[in-house]
Motif scaffolding. Structure first.
Motif, PDB file in Angstrom:
ATOM      1  N   PHE A 121      15.157   9.344  -9.605  1.00  0.00           N
ATOM      2  CA  PHE A 121      13.703   9.193  -9.601  1.00  0.00           C
ATOM      3  C   PHE A 121      13.368   7.747  -9.259  1.00  0.00           C
ATOM      4  O   PHE A 121      13.814   6.821  -9.941  1.00  0.00           O
ATOM      5  N   SER A 122      12.558   7.562  -8.207  1.00  0.00           N
ATOM      6  CA  SER A 122      12.155   6.209  -7.824  1.00  0.00           C
ATOM      7  C   SER A 122      10.686   6.226  -7.412  1.00  0.00           C
ATOM      8  O   SER A 122      10.306   6.949  -6.488  1.00  0.00           O
ATOM      9  N   PRO A 123       9.829   5.442  -8.085  1.00  0.00           N
ATOM     10  CA  PRO A 123       8.394   5.457  -7.778  1.00  0.00           C
ATOM     11  C   PRO A 123       8.013   4.448  -6.700  1.00  0.00           C
ATOM     12  O   PRO A 123       8.557   3.338  -6.639  1.00  0.00           O
ATOM     13  N   TYR A 124       7.076   4.819  -5.856  1.00  0.00           N
ATOM     14  CA  TYR A 124       6.398   3.836  -5.011  1.00  0.00           C
ATOM     15  C   TYR A 124       5.450   3.039  -5.912  1.00  0.00           C
ATOM     16  O   TYR A 124       4.827   3.607  -6.821  1.00  0.00           O
ATOM     17  N   TYR A 125       5.346   1.744  -5.665  1.00  0.00           N
ATOM     18  CA  TYR A 125       4.424   0.941  -6.477  1.00  0.00           C
ATOM     19  C   TYR A 125       3.891  -0.219  -5.649  1.00  0.00           C
ATOM     20  O   TYR A 125       4.441  -0.569  -4.601  1.00  0.00           O
ATOM     21  N   ARG A 126       2.800  -0.801  -6.124  1.00  0.00           N
ATOM     22  CA  ARG A 126       2.157  -1.900  -5.399  1.00  0.00           C
ATOM     23  C   ARG A 126       2.911  -3.211  -5.668  1.00  0.00           C
ATOM     24  O   ARG A 126       2.401  -4.125  -6.305  1.00  0.00           O
ATOM     25  N   ASP A 131       0.859  -1.174   0.000  1.00  0.00           N
ATOM     26  CA  ASP A 131       0.000   0.000   0.000  1.00  0.00           C
ATOM     27  C   ASP A 131       0.900   1.230   0.000  1.00  0.00           C
ATOM     28  O   ASP A 131       1.571   1.527   0.989  1.00  0.00           O
ATOM     29  N   THR A 132       0.936   1.930  -1.116  1.00  0.00           N
ATOM     30  CA  THR A 132       1.867   3.057  -1.255  1.00  0.00           C
ATOM     31  C   THR A 132       1.428   4.283  -0.460  1.00  0.00           C
ATOM     32  O   THR A 132       2.157   5.278  -0.418  1.00  0.00           O
ATOM     33  N   TYR A 133       0.246   4.214   0.159  1.00  0.00           N
ATOM     34  CA  TYR A 133      -0.240   5.317   0.994  1.00  0.00           C
ATOM     35  C   TYR A 133      -0.123   4.999   2.491  1.00  0.00           C
ATOM     36  O   TYR A 133      -0.454   5.858   3.318  1.00  0.00           O
ATOM     37  N   ASP A 134       0.331   3.804   2.814  1.00  0.00           N
ATOM     38  CA  ASP A 134       0.467   3.389   4.211  1.00  0.00           C
ATOM     39  C   ASP A 134       1.850   3.791   4.727  1.00  0.00           C
ATOM     40  O   ASP A 134       2.873   3.461   4.117  1.00  0.00           O
ATOM     41  N   ASP A 135       1.899   4.493   5.845  1.00  0.00           N
ATOM     42  CA  ASP A 135       3.158   5.051   6.344  1.00  0.00           C
ATOM     43  C   ASP A 135       4.201   3.975   6.628  1.00  0.00           C
ATOM     44  O   ASP A 135       5.389   4.152   6.305  1.00  0.00           O
ATOM     45  N   ALA A 143       1.797  -5.049 -10.065  1.00  0.00           N
ATOM     46  CA  ALA A 143       3.017  -4.291  -9.801  1.00  0.00           C
ATOM     47  C   ALA A 143       3.614  -3.745 -11.091  1.00  0.00           C
ATOM     48  O   ALA A 143       4.048  -2.582 -11.155  1.00  0.00           O
ATOM     49  N   LEU A 144       3.625  -4.562 -12.130  1.00  0.00           N
ATOM     50  CA  LEU A 144       4.194  -4.128 -13.403  1.00  0.00           C
ATOM     51  C   LEU A 144       3.393  -2.982 -14.007  1.00  0.00           C
ATOM     52  O   LEU A 144       3.970  -2.060 -14.605  1.00  0.00           O
ATOM     53  N   SER A 145       2.076  -3.031 -13.858  1.00  0.00           N
ATOM     54  CA  SER A 145       1.254  -1.951 -14.415  1.00  0.00           C
ATOM     55  C   SER A 145       1.563  -0.624 -13.726  1.00  0.00           C
ATOM     56  O   SER A 145       1.608   0.427 -14.372  1.00  0.00           O
ATOM     57  N   ASP A 146       1.793  -0.652 -12.405  1.00  0.00           N
ATOM     58  CA  ASP A 146       2.175   0.569 -11.695  1.00  0.00           C
ATOM     59  C   ASP A 146       3.513   1.091 -12.205  1.00  0.00           C
ATOM     60  O   ASP A 146       3.683   2.301 -12.425  1.00  0.00           O
ATOM     61  N   CYS A 147       4.473   0.194 -12.370  1.00  0.00           N
ATOM     62  CA  CYS A 147       5.803   0.614 -12.823  1.00  0.00           C
ATOM     63  C   CYS A 147       5.749   1.201 -14.221  1.00  0.00           C
ATOM     64  O   CYS A 147       6.417   2.207 -14.506  1.00  0.00           O
ATOM     65  N   ARG A 148       4.947   0.619 -15.105  1.00  0.00           N
ATOM     66  CA  ARG A 148       4.800   1.181 -16.449  1.00  0.00           C
ATOM     67  C   ARG A 148       4.173   2.568 -16.389  1.00  0.00           C
ATOM     68  O   ARG A 148       4.598   3.488 -17.104  1.00  0.00           O
ATOM     69  N   ARG A 149       3.146   2.739 -15.544  1.00  0.00           N
ATOM     70  CA  ARG A 149       2.510   4.052 -15.440  1.00  0.00           C
ATOM     71  C   ARG A 149       3.470   5.086 -14.877  1.00  0.00           C
ATOM     72  O   ARG A 149       3.505   6.234 -15.337  1.00  0.00           O
ATOM     73  N   SER A 150       4.273   4.694 -13.891  1.00  0.00           N
ATOM     74  CA  SER A 150       5.234   5.640 -13.327  1.00  0.00           C
ATOM     75  C   SER A 150       6.277   6.015 -14.373  1.00  0.00           C
ATOM     76  O   SER A 150       6.686   7.178 -14.462  1.00  0.00           O
ATOM     77  N   TRP A 151       6.707   5.042 -15.148  1.00  0.00           N
ATOM     78  CA  TRP A 151       7.695   5.298 -16.201  1.00  0.00           C
ATOM     79  C   TRP A 151       7.136   6.254 -17.261  1.00  0.00           C
ATOM     80  O   TRP A 151       7.810   7.204 -17.682  1.00  0.00           O
ATOM     81  N   ASN A 152       5.908   6.028 -17.684  1.00  0.00           N
ATOM     82  CA  ASN A 152       5.300   6.914 -18.684  1.00  0.00           C
ATOM     83  C   ASN A 152       5.129   8.325 -18.142  1.00  0.00           C
ATOM     84  O   ASN A 152       5.321   9.309 -18.878  1.00  0.00           O
ATOM     85  N   TYR A 153       4.780   8.439 -16.858  1.00  0.00           N
ATOM     86  CA  TYR A 153       4.671   9.771 -16.249  1.00  0.00           C
ATOM     87  C   TYR A 153       6.041  10.437 -16.199  1.00  0.00           C
ATOM     88  O   TYR A 153       6.166  11.634 -16.511  1.00  0.00           O
ATOM     89  N   TYR A 154       7.049   9.686 -15.815  1.00  0.00           N
ATOM     90  CA  TYR A 154       8.413  10.223 -15.761  1.00  0.00           C
ATOM     91  C   TYR A 154       8.844  10.752 -17.127  1.00  0.00           C
ATOM     92  O   TYR A 154       9.383  11.860 -17.238  1.00  0.00           O
ATOM     93  N   LEU A 155       8.601   9.965 -18.181  1.00  0.00           N
ATOM     94  CA  LEU A 155       9.011  10.404 -19.518  1.00  0.00           C
ATOM     95  C   LEU A 155       8.287  11.682 -19.942  1.00  0.00           C
ATOM     96  O   LEU A 155       8.895  12.584 -20.532  1.00  0.00           O
TER      97      LEU A 155
END
Length: 293
Positions: A78-83, A50-54, A103-115
Motif C-alpha cells: 500500500f502506497s499513497p499519493y500525497y502532496r 498535485d496528486t491528480y496531475d498525470d 505533506a505530513l497531514s496527507d500522509c497521516r490521513r492516508s495512514w488512518n484510512y489504511y488502518l
C-alpha cells in the motif's frame, strides 16, 4: 514560502493509492521520497505535488512500482499519493520544514484510512525513503500502542532519527540484528563522513548495516546489480557519526539540489534492495512465529 496548494487527495478514491493485494498475512505500507518539482498553478508557483496531475502522478508511481517490484516480495503493498514538497524545497532545511506540514497531514490521513479500511488487523511493515521516511516518523509519533503492537518493523531509509525523535516517540527503538521486531531500521550511505548532508542525516542516532545486520564496525560486502555489470562494494558502520561508509563505488556525481560528491542518498534503494527484501520477509516470519507462541 508556501504558495498555492493543489487539491487534497481523497483516500476513499482508489486512484490516490498504489495497491497490490496478494492475500498475504502481512502488509508493507510505503511512503515515497521526493519525486516531483515546483510547477505552476495558473500563474503562481506551487511547491507541492498535485496528486491528480498525470505527469506528477507518473513520477510518483515510478517509485511506488519500483519499491513494490524490488522490496515487497509476497507482502501486500500500500502506497499513497500525497502532496509531497518539491525537490527545490530542500535547498534549505528551513524552507523544507516550513512546507512539510501539508505533506505530513496527507500522509497521516492516508495512514488512518489504511488502518480503518484496508489493513483489516494484519501485521504491517512501515517504510519510507527520504521525505517519506520523515513522514513515517511523524506517523509513529502519533501511533497508539494498540496499533504499534502489530508493527513488524519500521524502515527509515535515507533519513535521520535524532535524539529528539526518540524522546518524542517510545516506539522508536533501534534494530540490533536481522530478526528483532517492533524496531526501526535506519541508515544513510556516504563515501566519507565529509560527504554527509545535514538536512538528511545530521544528528542521527540510529544506524544498522543493511548488508550484515550488525551495529558494529564489521564490514559487509554486497553486490550492486546493474544492467551492464555487477560491482562488489562494501558497507561499514561508523560508530561516531552513525553513517554507513561505502567503499568501492566509483561514480561520485552528486544528486540535484542537496547533493554532495560522495553522498549516496539517491542510491540507497538501489544499493540494498535484495538484502532489505529478504530482511522484510525474515522479520515478518519472526513476528508471526513470536505471536504464535
Amino acid at each position: 514560502m508556501i504558495g498555492p496548494t493543489p487539491p487534497a487527495p481523497i483516500y476513499s478514491d482508489s486512484t490516490q493509492w498504489f495497491i497490490c493485494d496478494r492475500g498475504a498475512e502481512a502488509d508493507l505500507f510505503y511512503i515515497i521520497s521526493t519525486e516531483t518539482g515546483d510547477h505552476l498553478i495558473r500563474t503562481d508557483t506551487s511547491h507541492f505535488a498535485d496528486t491528480y496531475d498525470d505527469y506528477q502522478r507518473g513520477r510518483m508511481r515510478h517509485e511506488m512500482h519500483a519499491v513494490d517490484s524490488f522490496y515487497s516480495g509476497r507482502l501486500n503493498y500500500f502506497s499513497p499519493y500525497y502532496r509531497q514538497v518539491s525537490m527545490e524545497s530542500w535547498a534549505t532545511e528551513e524552507m523544507a520544514l516550513s512546507r512539510l506540514p501539508l505533506a505530513l497531514s496527507d500522509c497521516r490521513r492516508s495512514w488512518n484510512y489504511y488502518l480503518k479500511y484496508l489493513n483489516q488487523g494484519r501485521p504491517f511493515i512501515l517504510a519510507g525513503f527520504s521525505q517519506g521516511a520523515h513522514a513515517l516518523m511523524d506517523i509513529m509519533k502519533q501511533m497508539p500502542d494498540s496499533v504499534a503492537s502489530r508493527m513488524v518493523a519500521a524502515y527509515v531509509i535515507g533519513y535521520k532519527v535524532t535524539a529528539e525523535d526518540t524522546a518524542a516517540c517510545h516506539h522508536l527503538r533501534p534494530a540490533m540484528g536481522a530478526t528483532d521486531t517492533g524496531v526501526t531500521i535506519c541508515f544513510n550511505s556516504v563515501k566519507s563522513i565529509a560527504a554527509e548532508i545535514p538536512v538528511v542525516s545530521g544528528g542521527t542516532v540510529f544506524c544498522i548495516n543493511p548488508v550484515n545486520w550488525r551495529t558494529d564496525t564489521v564490514s559487509g560486502p554486497f553486490v550492486l546489480y546493474g544492467r551492464k555489470k555487477n560491482d562488489t562494494l562494501s558497507a561499514r558502520l561508523d560508530p561516531e557519526s552513525r553513517l554507513l561508509l561505502i567503499d568501492g563505488y566509483q561514480n561520485d556525481k552528486p544528486m540535484p539540489v542537496i547533493g554532495k560528491p560522495g553522498n549516496y542518498h539517491h542510491l540507497e534503494l538501489k544499493f540494498f534492495y535484495p538484502y532489505i527484501r529478504q530482511n522484510m520477509a525474515d522479520r515478518v516470519a519472526a513476528f508471526l512465529k513470536k505471536n504464535e507462541e
